[in-house]
Scaffold this motif. Structure first.
Motif, mmCIF file in Angstrom:
data_model
loop_
_atom_site.group_PDB
_atom_site.id
_atom_site.type_symbol
_atom_site.label_atom_id
_atom_site.label_comp_id
_atom_site.label_asym_id
_atom_site.label_seq_id
_atom_site.Cartn_x
_atom_site.Cartn_y
_atom_site.Cartn_z
ATOM 1 N N ALA A 68 0.923 4.419 -2.631
ATOM 2 C CA ALA A 68 0.781 5.821 -2.242
ATOM 3 C C ALA A 68 1.940 6.654 -2.775
ATOM 4 O O ALA A 68 1.735 7.712 -3.379
ATOM 5 C CB ALA A 68 0.699 5.920 -0.722
ATOM 6 N N GLN A 124 0.837 -1.211 0.000
ATOM 7 C CA GLN A 124 0.000 0.000 0.000
ATOM 8 C C GLN A 124 0.869 1.256 0.000
ATOM 9 O O GLN A 124 0.561 2.241 -0.650
ATOM 10 C CB GLN A 124 -0.934 0.015 1.224
ATOM 11 N N ARG A 125 1.947 1.179 0.729
ATOM 12 C CA ARG A 125 2.824 2.344 0.839
ATOM 13 C C ARG A 125 3.473 2.658 -0.510
ATOM 14 O O ARG A 125 3.632 3.821 -0.883
ATOM 15 C CB ARG A 125 3.885 2.047 1.891
ATOM 16 N N HIS A 170 1.779 7.126 -6.527
ATOM 17 C CA HIS A 170 0.732 8.060 -6.939
ATOM 18 C C HIS A 170 1.127 9.501 -6.694
ATOM 19 O O HIS A 170 0.605 10.413 -7.308
ATOM 20 C CB HIS A 170 -0.603 7.713 -6.256
ATOM 21 N N GLN A 171 2.116 9.691 -5.817
ATOM 22 C CA GLN A 171 2.634 11.052 -5.608
ATOM 23 C C GLN A 171 3.771 11.375 -6.568
ATOM 24 O O GLN A 171 4.505 12.330 -6.363
ATOM 25 C CB GLN A 171 3.178 11.186 -4.187
#
Ligand code: ADP
Ligand code: MG
Length: 726
Positions: free
Chosen positions: A511, A507-508, A514-515
């Motif tokens: 994230a 998940q990290r 996506h940044q």
């Protein structure tokens, strides 16, 4: 592999090819030649000893024992004390002792595992013998009150200290107990040879030694407090009952010091001698105005760091002298070694010579090729390429360019292994090859030899060699250290997580990507098999693709075609791929500043230096970077220690010191190449506190006792073979 560090003494048994050649050792001390201990008698083959025939000699040869003298240098791994009976009350756990006492009780336990238990007491305390294999007759021997003497290791057990399957003997009450008159040595063995047989043989050799005259090539005046070599050998094989057992165990006994110092000094002298011989050769002198390097610097978007400038100066000084440079440049990952190499290269090129840059992997070689092309093309300099996989016409073209004098040539080992002809090679740069041994360094130089001239050689490593080791293992090299990173780097934050938290990490990654960030996911070696490693990477790749559907994910591993790999790397660099699943092929050199997250699966499988290299792939830009060590539980003690080091420090030198401590010099330096693991008694880690003395003594010998150098080196390194390859 990295998890256990066998004692270097125990691991030295297997004979390497090089040592197998020594089977002619009997020849090495011909009459009049003062090799070894300097005694013709001791230089005789083992077969002169009573009872030693061809069959036994063959077994001994497996231990690299060929002569009587070799027996004397076959030193005990440890000692047993059978010279005295220890009162049971004084026995500590772990002690190997002789105890004697009366049977208080003998019983067979029925528990989980059937065992014969015999309890002995001697008035000062009691100890239990435990036998898992026994018969009833044996049980019946242990009548209450019988006096038993035994030898074994005391271990904590269910009923206090216990001896498992000890050697034992029933002793008649009125019979005096015979004890050994010296500590009992325990030697490294080989199949078909027992301790007792070897002890007898060595005893015979010691009888010969007592008669012989041994010359101390290490003069008494250098180490006035140490016993002579002869005394030392006699003591170490048969220490008197009052010898300090704990000193012997720690290799701190003066007799051990004597031998360790001799061996380390001999080792060092042999390297210094290589270096001296090397310096006697001629090399091209590069006089340059520095015009090309000025141009190059002017086109860089940043200035050199202080450390880079300093090291470049050190190199310049070397290459302006007429003897070949042999310099090791150490610099942490990202310290900017490539640029230093480029500046040195320009000096050679301006003087009209060719430069060859060799990298250990194709990916890294390609990256260098790209870097040098980018830097050198504007200067009007051609860069040629050579790799093993380059075939057919393309290969022919490159070979011609090299033969025609292309100033810069980049490639893999193929540069020197294949039939590559240089027009006028002046400088060889070897990148990231700390595992190169002395002989490889020499052979590289030979390959570049042209007439009387030898090329200069620059070796760059990102795995710093701990200072102590550098002093001994690399005494034939000059060293420079780039001890400063370019400004603006942010430290990498390293966290260790159990692989039960894999989902969280995935998940990290999502994230972060996506940044706009990029990430590596590194799969480590399962076994010593590249195929399995690639398979693991493929499985992970499929899994991550499935679970991170919004991301573009790439895969690189060692079994892909170079072009495929290069394509994926290029797409990752261009940020078309956000996540790169990779095997450890990305270990060295890959440079993608936007990649700020790295997950290393099963980091416990890798050595510290390798982890450090991998981690160095992130933290290359100005953003905060993270490294996640996703370890498999439970972690071994050594595994925990390594993970802890990675979290605590990012200093390559500290990491190298720790790596050395945890894995030993063999693993760190590459055992076979360096030959260091084959030392007879010294151990560079254990004995590093002696290295200053070693240095000093080596210099004093050179200055005041030059005639002692060769015999001392021959005594410990077998002379002829060592120099044959120069
Ligand atoms: P390594 O020592 O690990 O081989 P590289 O030579 O690959 O390091 O350099 C790492 C990065 O640092 C490269 O992107 C390089 O362009 C950059 N770099 C090198 N020297 C400097 C400097 N003096 N200032 C800023 N960046 C530099
Ligand atoms: Mg590099």
């Amino acid at each position: 592999m990295p998890t256990s560090t066998p004692s270097p003494k125990a691991s030295r048994a297997p004979a390497t090819k090089a040592s197998a050649k020594k089977s002619g050792a009997t020849k090495k001390a011909g009459p009049g030649k003062k090799a070894g201990l300097g005694s013709d008698q001791l230089a005789q083959p083992v077969t002169v000893l009573k009872g030693v025939g061809a069959a036994l000699a063959e077994k001994l040869a497996k231990l690299r024992i060929h002569t009587v003298e070799d027996l004397l240098f076959h030193l005990p791994l440890r000692y047993q004390d059978r010279t005295r009976v220890t009162p049971m009350g004084a026995v500590r756990r772990g002690d190997e002792v002789v105890v004697a006492g009366q049977v208080a009780l003998a019983d067979v336990t029925k528990g989980r595992r059937k065992a014969l238990i015999v309890r002995l007491s001697d008035g000062t305390g009691s100890i239990t013998l435990r036998f898992f294999h026994f018969n009833m007759a044996q049980k019946n021997q242990f009548q209450k009150g019988t006096l038993v003497r035994c030898y074994g290791e005391a271990r904590p057990g269910a009923s206090g200290l216990e001896l498992y399957h000890p050697e034992y003997r029933l002793v008649a009450q009125d019979h005096p107990m015979e004890m050994e008159d010296h500590l009992t040595p325990v030697y490294p063995l080989t199949e078909g040879l027992t301790q007792n047989r070897l002890r007898q043989l060595i005893h015979l050799a010691l009888e010969e030694l007592k008669k012989a005259e041994v010359i101390d090539w290490l003069p008494q005046s250098l180490f006035p407090n140490l016993p002579s070599l002869k005394e030392s050998l006699l003591l170490l094989h048969e220490p008197p009952p009052d010898a300090p057992v704990y000193d012997l165990k720690d290799y701190k006994h003066p007799s051990q010091h004597r031998l360790i110092l001799e061996e380390l000094i001999a080792q060092q002298l042999s390297l210094l001698k290589l270096r001296q011989q090397h310096k006697h050769h001629q090399a091209p002198v590069f006089h340059s105005t520095g015009m090309l390097s000025q141009q190059m610097l002017a086109q860089l978007p940043f200035p050199l760091t202080g450390a880079q400038s300093r090291v470049i100066h050190e190199i310049e000084r070397d290459i302006q002298q007429g003897s070949p440079m042999l310099r090791l440049v150490q610099g942490d990952v990202g310290a900017g070694k490539t640029l230093v190499a480029a500046m040195a290269a320009l000096q050679a090129i301006e003087a009209g010579y060719q430069v060859a840059v060799m990298a250990p992997t194709e990916i890294l070689a390609e990256q260098h090729f790209n870097n040098f092309t980018q830097w050198f093309t504007p200067l009007g300099l051609e860069v040629a390429w050579m790799a093993g996989k380059l075939k057919g016409k393309a290969r022919q073209t490159q070979l011609e360019r090299i033969a025609d004098g292309a100033p810069m040539v980049v490639g893999t080992h193929a540069l020197f292994q294949e039939t590559v002809e240089f027009k006028q090679l002046g400088l060889i740069v070897v990148d990231e090859q700390h595992r190169f041994g002395v002989h490889q360094r020499l052979s590289l130089r030979e390959k570049g030899q042209q007439g009387d001239l030898y090329p200069h050689q620059l070796i760059m490593t990102a795995t710093p060699i701990p200072r102590t080791l550098a002093m001994s293992a690399y005494a034939d090299l000059d060293t420079s250290v780039i001890d400063e990173l370019p400004p603006g780097r942010t430290p990498i934050e390293t966290v260790a997580l159990a692989d039960t938290r894999r989902d969280e990490i995935i998940q990290r990654i999502a994230a972060a990507c996506h940044q706009g960030k990029q990430a590596y996911w590194v799969c480590t070696l399962i076994e010593d098999s590249e195929a399995l490693q690639c398979q693991a990477a493929e499985t992970t790749f499929d899994d991550l693709k499935e679970r991170l559907q919004g991301l573009n994910i790439g895969l690189v591993h060692g079994r892909m075609k170079p072009q495929e790999k290069a394509e994926i790397m290029a797409r990752f660099k261009a940020n078309e791929l956000q996540l790169l699943v990779a095997t450890t092929v990305i270990e060295v050199g890959v440079d993608v500043p936007n990649a700020t997250l790295m997950v290393i699966e099963n980091p416990e499988r890798l050595g510290l230096s390798q982890l450090h290299q991998l981690r160095g792939r992130v933290g290359r830009g100005d953003q905060q970077s993270y490294c996640v060590l996703l370890y498999h539980t439970p972690l071994s003690k050594n595994g925990k220690a390594r993970v802890a080091v990675m979290r605590e420090t990012q200093d390559g030198f500290k990491i190298a010191e720790k790596d050395l401590e945890l894995r030993g010099p063999g693993e760190v330096l590459g055992t076979r190449q360096t030959g260091l693991a084959q030392m007879k008694i010294a151990d560079l880690v254990r004995d590093q506190y002696l290295l200053n003395d070693v240095n000093k003594a080596a210099n004093q010998l050179i200055e005041h006792y030059p005639e002692n150098l060769t015999p001392l080196v021959e005594r410990w390194l077998g002379g002829a073979e060592q120099y044959a390859q120069v």
